[in-house]
Design a protein around this motif. Structure first.
Motif, mmCIF file in Angstrom:
data_model
loop_
_atom_site.group_PDB
_atom_site.id
_atom_site.type_symbol
_atom_site.label_atom_id
_atom_site.label_comp_id
_atom_site.label_asym_id
_atom_site.label_seq_id
_atom_site.Cartn_x
_atom_site.Cartn_y
_atom_site.Cartn_z
ATOM 1 N N GLY A 1 0.894 -1.306 -0.068
ATOM 2 C CA GLY A 1 0.040 -0.080 0.032
ATOM 3 C C GLY A 1 0.746 1.342 -0.058
ATOM 4 N N LYS A 2 2.095 0.954 -0.153
ATOM 5 C CA LYS A 2 2.989 2.470 0.072
ATOM 6 C C LYS A 2 3.278 3.021 -1.298
ATOM 7 C CE LYS A 2 2.965 2.427 4.533
ATOM 8 N NZ LYS A 2 2.568 3.583 5.529
ATOM 9 N N SER A 3 3.093 2.599 -2.307
ATOM 10 C CA SER A 3 3.414 3.058 -3.732
ATOM 11 C C SER A 3 2.399 4.479 -3.831
ATOM 12 C CB SER A 3 3.114 2.008 -4.912
ATOM 13 O OG SER A 3 4.218 0.972 -4.704
ATOM 14 N N LEU B 1 -8.520 5.597 -4.354
ATOM 15 C CA LEU B 1 -8.444 4.125 -5.229
ATOM 16 C C LEU B 1 -7.374 3.414 -4.501
ATOM 17 C CD1 LEU B 1 -9.732 1.907 -6.879
ATOM 18 C CD2 LEU B 1 -8.388 2.881 -8.879
ATOM 19 N N LEU B 2 -6.065 4.016 -4.578
ATOM 20 C CA LEU B 2 -4.758 3.597 -4.000
ATOM 21 C C LEU B 2 -5.023 3.091 -2.566
ATOM 22 C CD1 LEU B 2 -1.982 5.519 -5.646
ATOM 23 C CD2 LEU B 2 -2.993 3.438 -6.257
ATOM 24 N N SER B 3 -5.751 4.074 -1.744
ATOM 25 C CA SER B 3 -6.032 3.862 -0.219
ATOM 26 C C SER B 3 -6.661 2.640 0.048
ATOM 27 C CB SER B 3 -6.498 5.048 0.301
ATOM 28 O OG SER B 3 -5.893 6.298 0.014
ATOM 29 N N LYS B 4 -7.494 2.070 -0.979
ATOM 30 C CA LYS B 4 -8.114 0.900 -0.974
ATOM 31 C C LYS B 4 -7.484 -0.385 -1.390
ATOM 32 C CE LYS B 4 -12.806 2.742 -2.473
ATOM 33 N NZ LYS B 4 -13.834 2.824 -3.514
ATOM 34 N N LEU B 5 -6.222 -0.015 -1.540
ATOM 35 C CA LEU B 5 -5.293 -1.213 -1.885
ATOM 36 C C LEU B 5 -4.123 -1.336 -0.713
ATOM 37 C CD1 LEU B 5 -5.097 -0.626 -5.789
ATOM 38 C CD2 LEU B 5 -6.286 -2.289 -4.612
ATOM 39 N N ASN B 6 -4.401 -0.517 0.382
ATOM 40 C CA ASN B 6 -3.385 -0.791 1.469
ATOM 41 C C ASN B 6 -2.703 -1.872 1.796
ATOM 42 O OD1 ASN B 6 -5.555 -1.358 3.081
ATOM 43 N ND2 ASN B 6 -5.618 0.402 4.331
ATOM 44 N N ASP B 7 -3.557 -3.037 1.766
ATOM 45 C CA ASP B 7 -2.956 -4.357 2.013
ATOM 46 C C ASP B 7 -2.238 -5.201 0.889
ATOM 47 O OD1 ASP B 7 -5.180 -4.504 0.807
ATOM 48 O OD2 ASP B 7 -6.040 -6.449 1.842
ATOM 49 N N ALA C 1 -1.712 -4.716 -8.539
ATOM 50 C CA ALA C 1 -1.777 -4.849 -6.941
ATOM 51 C C ALA C 1 -1.729 -6.449 -6.705
ATOM 52 C CB ALA C 1 -3.044 -4.363 -6.330
ATOM 53 N N PHE C 2 -0.726 -7.009 -6.042
ATOM 54 C CA PHE C 2 -0.767 -8.366 -5.656
ATOM 55 C C PHE C 2 -1.377 -8.617 -4.481
ATOM 56 C CE2 PHE C 2 1.949 -12.065 -3.655
ATOM 57 C CZ PHE C 2 1.412 -12.729 -4.472
ATOM 58 N N ASP C 3 -2.209 -9.596 -4.453
ATOM 59 C CA ASP C 3 -2.896 -10.091 -3.184
ATOM 60 C C ASP C 3 -2.438 -11.493 -2.545
ATOM 61 O OD1 ASP C 3 -4.637 -11.149 -1.272
ATOM 62 O OD2 ASP C 3 -6.448 -10.388 -2.255
ATOM 63 N N ASP C 4 -1.425 -10.951 -1.479
ATOM 64 C CA ASP C 4 -0.889 -12.349 -0.875
ATOM 65 C C ASP C 4 -1.623 -13.560 -0.382
ATOM 66 O OD1 ASP C 4 1.828 -13.187 -0.303
ATOM 67 O OD2 ASP C 4 1.789 -12.514 1.639
ATOM 68 N N VAL C 5 -2.856 -13.081 -0.346
ATOM 69 C CA VAL C 5 -3.694 -14.173 0.356
ATOM 70 C C VAL C 5 -4.260 -15.019 -0.777
ATOM 71 C CG1 VAL C 5 -5.890 -14.876 1.603
ATOM 72 C CG2 VAL C 5 -4.119 -12.898 2.303
ATOM 73 N N LYS C 6 -4.825 -14.149 -1.953
ATOM 74 C CA LYS C 6 -5.307 -14.938 -3.050
ATOM 75 C C LYS C 6 -4.207 -15.625 -4.028
ATOM 76 C CE LYS C 6 -9.937 -12.540 -2.698
ATOM 77 N NZ LYS C 6 -10.781 -11.507 -3.310
ATOM 78 N N LYS C 7 -3.097 -14.723 -3.965
ATOM 79 C CA LYS C 7 -2.070 -15.065 -4.945
ATOM 80 C C LYS C 7 -2.369 -14.946 -6.161
ATOM 81 C CE LYS C 7 0.034 -16.688 -1.616
ATOM 82 N NZ LYS C 7 1.424 -15.981 -0.905
#
Length: 322
Positions: free
Chosen positions: A165-167, A186-192, A213-219
């Motif tokens: 979420g820091k980009s 929109l970027l704030s919603k991707l903070n994880d 945006a990579f989801d580390d849970v869903k891969k």
């Protein structure tokens, strides 16, 4: 490539960095000598005639006649991102001076070409120090995209960080003197999510900014195309899709034609992201470029070096050019 026939390339020849030109679509390449010494650290090609090459010894070479002649200037930077525009017949230039990466972070300064002299106009943040600039460009993160709009006042720097979420995106409205971080909901919603950023493109009054945006849970990866219709003041989502693989490159040609390069596969849209088509590409392709919705090139790694492939049907088939 500038058009169907004319293009530039940076490559290595006999252990030396060289500048090449083609006038036949990439079938043959001619060396254009700059007499530069050292490694090539940056370049910018505006059209078939105008180009700039930055060497590691702090010399910037400029040509206005397709490399037939090069003028050399000693400059106060030896690496960074160059950007030039033709604003009402006048060439405006900037350099995002880089000091080299440190654990994924890159400190930067901004220089501008003023009265044929490169002048420091913004001092970025350095680690463990206080910058004199208001709202200095951050030390944290890799600065992946650096562009200015034709007004020569509005510019953007896209910063990619390794933390979820820091980009972020930084914007100037005074030609690069001051920079402020843009608040994009929109970027704030991707903070994880781990956000990767790509080059911004200004086309027909719109700014299109691809991110993934990579989801580390869903891969999986969400590939999003953000758009601004008011010179970067507000942003919305133009389109998005989910994919299991990480994009290698995202290339925006215009409002409708976009290309997302994955490992040995290319996705393209010709209608601004409403529908996508999967295309096969030469194995180990690492870079693609299209000049319209039909004509494109692909660079692919081989055991003997790099090959250039050509397509004239929108990427459905490819022929080896070089």
């Amino acid at each position: 490539m500038i058009d169907r026939n004319n293009g530039w390339a940076i490559g290595e020849n006999m252990g030396e960095n060289k500048v090449f030109i083609t006038i036949d679509g990439g079938s043959t390449w001619i060396t254009t000598s700059t007499s530069g010494i050292g490694d090539i650290r940056g370049w910018f090609f505006m059209d078939s005639d105008h180009g700039w090459i930055l060497y590691s010894n702090g010399t910037l070479y400029r040509t206005e006649n397709r490399g037939k002649n090069w003028d050399a200037d000693e400059v106060p930077f030896d690496m960074g991102k160059l950007f030039f525009i033709n604003s009402n017949g006048k060439y405006e230039g900037w350099v995002l001076k880089e000091y080299g990466p440190a654990s994924g972070n890159v400190p930067v300064d901004v220089y501008r070409l003023i009265n044929n002299k490169w002048t420091l106009i913004h001092k970025g943040e350095l680690p463990n120090s206080t910058s004199a600039s208001p709202n200095p460009l951050p030390y944290e993160g890799e600065k992946k995209s650096f562009i200015f709009l034709p007004d020569a006042k509005t510019g953007f720097i896209a910063t990619e960080r390794r933390d979820p979420g820091k980009s972020s995106l930084y914007m100037t409205t005074d030609g690069g003197y001051t920079w402020n971080k843009k608040d994009i909901p929109l970027l704030s919603k991707l903070n994880d999510k781990y956000i990767s950023v790509y080059s911004l493109k200004f086309v027909d009054g719109e700014i299109i900014w691809p991110i993934s945006a990579f989801d580390d849970v869903k891969k999986d990866f969400a590939i999003l195309f953000l758009v601004s219709k008011d010179n970067g003041n507000s942003w919305g989502e133009k389109t998005s899709f989910i994919y299991k693989n990480s994009p290698r490159k995202i290339y925006v040609l215009d409002k409708e034609n976009w290309y997302v390069l994955f490992e040995n596969q290319l996705l393209k849209t010709n209608n601004g992201g409403h529908t996508w088509k999967k295309l096969n590409i030469p194995q180990n392709t690492f870079q693609i470029q299209f000049i319209d919705n039909k004509i494109g090139w692909a660079l692919a790694s081989t055991s003997t070096g790099t090959n250039l492939f050509y397509s004239e049907n929108g990427g459905y088939t490819w022929d080896k050019k070089f």
